[in-house]
Design an enzyme around this catalytic site. Structure first.
Site, short mmCIF file in Angstrom:
data_model
loop_
_atom_site.label_atom_id
_atom_site.label_comp_id
_atom_site.label_asym_id
_atom_site.label_seq_id
_atom_site.Cartn_x
_atom_site.Cartn_y
_atom_site.Cartn_z
N GLU A 1 0.85 -1.20 0.00
CA GLU A 1 0.00 0.00 0.00
C GLU A 1 0.88 1.24 0.00
O GLU A 1 2.01 1.23 0.50
CB GLU A 1 -0.94 -0.01 1.21
CG GLU A 1 -0.24 -0.16 2.56
CD GLU A 1 0.24 1.15 3.15
OE1 GLU A 1 -0.16 2.21 2.63
OE2 GLU A 1 1.02 1.10 4.11
N CYS B 1 4.63 4.89 10.17
CA CYS B 1 5.28 4.21 9.04
C CYS B 1 6.75 4.58 8.88
O CYS B 1 7.63 3.75 9.09
CB CYS B 1 4.52 4.51 7.75
SG CYS B 1 2.88 3.78 7.68
#
Length: 437
Positions: free
Chosen positions: A148, A264
């Site tokens: 993603e 992230c």
């Protein structure tokens, strides 16, 4: 197509909702009962623009449901694994506990021809290992890896209309079938000629971590230039404008400031470094350690600049902190530079009052020692210094003349270099930017 999404955190909840909105029949599965209850009632467990509307629409269509029972994945043709891969405690490596558990839990409920699709960010080599586990199970299922590239604040848009698709698939007929199945899942994006890269497992895994590493490097590079600008009298904003005109470089993400955070980039570049060392090629990404160090240094720089700008002892000085989330349009405070700055100032004895449009409750649950306010005026009133650390539109649009009448001392530290320095100075403020005169 019938789809299951295993893991209904940030990535999984968005993916499940978007897939149902695109017309697929979707079941989202998670072991967290509170999360599943909220989603089943049409409530999002986190803030993401556009998600409440898509969730509500998908639920109303009857194409989306949620469950805590992994057996409900049976009958789906494609199973997306979207669980977290946090940083291991005491290590920089990624913790694959949830990924491994999700695949193991799925095995008894698979049919021949089913496709398991990894969405989670994992160390290179993970997919090949999991593919062997799936093959050994005798389920007749195939594994693909489909990283993603979501941006928090734009995740729904990025899922429904991605800027590229990457499929990591095995060779041969199994790979061909996996591509066909994924093309059916992403039919709307394929129809609009979204760029598609079909590759092997390892490349698909590396695409995600390499993209994050490159972005982190770009941000830390301009912050390193800000450090030089501060001691040389240069203006890092004008520097970024000048080099950004070079099409080989580009202006995006060349904004110096307090640095990057979130769930992230920080943990992914650390995990990438750890994996490279395991593979005997740690020297290839050794520079990422300095990228990480520069990023963390910028937080300390904002704290130090604020203490210096106060012009009085920091103990009991009121410091108004504007921003807590790691970026605007998000309530995510994981590894947030903004929250880190607030915590450090409080640790030095400052009376910190912080505000944020969405991230107060998440911040309070982690750091209750800070005073929080939902009101900008209340936050600013009586402040000895103001620190802007998340560039929410609400903060960027503050009228400096209005704010000047609320504070005790007109001192502002712009930790994102996002304010009009001339306008603030004209209103009587002492303005401090990062790498700006």
């Amino acid at each position: 197509m019938r789809i299951s999404v295993i893991g209904c955190g940030y990535l999984g909840a968005v993916h499940a909702s978007a897939m149902a909105e695109l017309g697929h029949e979707v079941v989202g599965i998670d072991v967290d009962e509170a999360k599943i209850t909220a989603l089943s009632e049409g409530r999002t467990p986190f803030f993401e623009p556009g998600l409440p509307e898509v969730l509500t629409s998908a639920m109303a269509s009857g194409r989306l449901r949620f469950s805590t029972n992994i057996a409900d994945a049976a009958g789906a043709e494609v199973h997306f694994v979207a669980v977290g891969t946090p940083q291991k405690k005491g290590s920089h490596a990624a913790d694959l506990t949830y990924v491994n558990a999700a695949v193991e839990a799925l095995l008894p409920h698979l049919n021949v021809g089913d496709l398991i699709v990894g969405k989670s960010t994992v160390p290179v080599g993970t997919a090949a290992r999991l593919a062997a586990v799936i093959e050994a199970s005798g389920s007749g299922a195939t594994l693909a890896w489909n990283p993603e590239f979501l941006r928090e604040g734009f995740a729904v848009q990025d899922t429904i209309a991605p800027d590229r698709l990457v499929y990591g698939v095995p060779e041969g007929l199994a790979g061909d079938r996996a591509v066909a199945q994924l093309n059916e899942v992403y039919a709307s994006a394929i129809d609009t000629q979204t760029p598609l890269v079909v590759t092997d497992y390892a490349t698909a895994e590396l695409v995600k971590v390499a993209a994050n590493a490159f972005l982190a490097t770009k941000i830390s590079f301009i912050n390193a230039m800000a450090e030089i600008a501060e001691v040389s009298g240069a203006d890092v904003t004008q520097l970024a404008d000048a080099i950004g005109y070079d099409t080989r470089i580009g202006r995006r993400f060349l904004n110096a400031g307090v640095g990057f955070g979130g769930g992230c980039l920080p943990k992914d570049i650390r995990a990438f470094t750890a994996r490279a060392e395991e593979l005997g090629r740690g020297e290839s990404v050794a520079f990422l350690k300095e990228v990480d160090a520069i990023n963390l240094r910028r937080r300390q720089r904002v704290v130090d600049l604020t203490v210096s700008a106060l012009g009085r002892p920091v103990y009991n000085a009121k410091v108004a902190v504007l921003g807590l989330s790691f970026k605007p349009h998000s309530d995510d405070v994981r590894d947030s530079p903004a929250l880190d700055v607030a915590v450090q100032l409080r640790g030095l004895g400052a009376d910190v009052v912080a505000t944020d449009p969405q991230a107060i409750e998440n911040s309070r649950s982690r750091h209750p020692q800070i005073t929080y306010s939902t009101n900008i005026e209340e936050t600013l009133r009586g402040a000895d210094a103001v620190v802007l650390v998340t560039e929410w539109p609400e903060f960027k649009s503050i009228d400096p003349s209005w704010a000047a009448e609320l504070v005790t001392t007109r001192t502002i530290v712009d930790g994102r270099n996002t304010l009009d320095a001339a306008a603030w100075r004209a209103a009587g403020w002492t303005y401090y930017g990062l790498g700006r005169p």
